[in-house]
Design a protein around this motif. Structure first.
Motif, short mmCIF file in Angstrom:
data_model
loop_
_atom_site.label_atom_id
_atom_site.label_comp_id
_atom_site.label_asym_id
_atom_site.label_seq_id
_atom_site.Cartn_x
_atom_site.Cartn_y
_atom_site.Cartn_z
N TYR A 94 0.83 -1.20 0.00
CA TYR A 94 0.00 0.00 0.00
C TYR A 94 0.87 1.25 0.00
N ASP A 95 0.37 2.28 -0.68
CA ASP A 95 1.00 3.60 -0.67
C ASP A 95 0.09 4.56 0.09
N PHE A 96 0.63 5.24 1.08
CA PHE A 96 -0.16 6.14 1.90
C PHE A 96 0.74 7.23 2.46
N TYR A 97 0.12 8.27 2.91
CA TYR A 97 0.86 9.41 3.46
C TYR A 97 1.53 9.01 4.78
N GLY A 98 2.81 9.31 4.91
CA GLY A 98 3.55 8.96 6.12
C GLY A 98 4.13 7.57 6.10
N LYS A 99 4.15 6.93 4.93
CA LYS A 99 4.66 5.56 4.84
C LYS A 99 6.13 5.47 5.21
N ARG A 100 6.92 6.44 4.76
CA ARG A 100 8.36 6.42 5.06
C ARG A 100 8.61 6.61 6.56
#
Length: 278
Positions: free
Chosen positions: A89-95
């Motif tokens: 999944y790609d989402f905001y704050g993943k890193r």
């Protein structure tokens, strides 16, 4: 006749590399372990048996193995779930979340123990709510499991994550077009591919938990026969200048860990071989 050019190697040849490998492993691993067995051998067989089968020592064995096993199993499940989320999944704050996974590696274990004790104490931020429900976390085996889960999580995530990243999705798409459900795709295709990595993460987390001291010593309460772990008991023996007794207890845990890791690695090898044959 053209001259054959000698292949350029970045590292030295096999003989020299193997020599460096054996010397390094001997200095860092084999020699210290050999001296550990040598120190334990200074005890007579009767004294050795009496030391390692003392009621207090046996209780610490059971507590350490039990809590380490439960923590490693919890990490195997939720660490795999976290790896799945980070890869699929790609989402905001993943890193940021991905970086937080490595926090137990960077954080000193004593700091982690103090922080967990503060949070889960009966008057702590989270512990007070468990206390209201009649559940004690700090100074109980449950608190030890919390600490061991904290320090073992990165091992599972970092073992499973690269395998998921390299997993070819064409097999999933093919199974989906043939009418397989999401559950069937996961059980039949994905799980067999990542299961060896899950076993690796479980073994690393379990081995790490067996020898953990810093994060556990604060939250456990260190009560003999109740919340006293093996590393703490070894430290206690050393403080009493009973070096042979400490070495004897350490040898038992070392042999147990080695046998367990051997069995897990053998199981992993069989599982990988079975998956490759299919």
């Amino acid at each position: 006749m053209a001259n054959k050019r000698k292949r350029h190697r970045v590292l030295p040849g096999f003989g020299l590399s193997m020599g460096y490998t054996l010397i390094y492993l001997s200095l860092i691993v084999l020699i210290p372990i050999a001296f550990l067995f040598l120190k334990a051998s200074t005890l007579s067989l009767a004294d050795f048996w009496e030391t390692v089968t003392d009621d207090r020592v046996v209780a610490s064995y059971k507590l350490t193995i039990y809590t380490s096993l439960i923590a490693a199993l919890v990490n195997a499940v939720f660490g795999t779930l976290i790896a799945w989320v980070l890869v699929r999944y790609d989402f905001y704050g993943k890193r940021i979340i991905d970086a937080l996974v490595d926090l137990p590696f960077a954080l000193p274990t004593a700091v982690a123990g103090i922080a967990l004790t503060t949070i889960y104490a009966p008057n702590g931020w989270i512990g007070q709510y468990f206390e209201a429900m009649g559940i004690k976390v700090a100074y109980t085996p449950l608190g030890i499991m919390v600490a061991l889960t904290f320090i073992g999580l990165p091992f599972v995530v970092r073992s499973v994550q690269p395998v998921l990243q390299d997993l070819d999705r064409q097999y999933e798409e093919a199974a989906s077009t043939l009418g397989a459900s999401s559950t069937q795709i996961f059980v039949k295709i994905i799980l067999p591919a990542i299961f060896p990595a899950i076993l690796t993460g479980f073994a690393l987390a379990f081995a790490r938990a067996l020898g953990e001291y810093g994060s556990v010593v604060f939250i456990s309460g260190n009560m003999p026969m109740k919340t006293e772990i093996v590393p703490l008991l070894i430290i206690t023996k050393l403080e009493q200048f009973n070096y042979a007794g400490a070495a004897a207890i350490a040898v038992v845990m070392l042999v147990f860990s080695f046998v367990l890791l051997f069995l897990i690695n053998f199981w992993q090898w069989r599982t990988t071989k079975k998956y490759q044959m299919n």
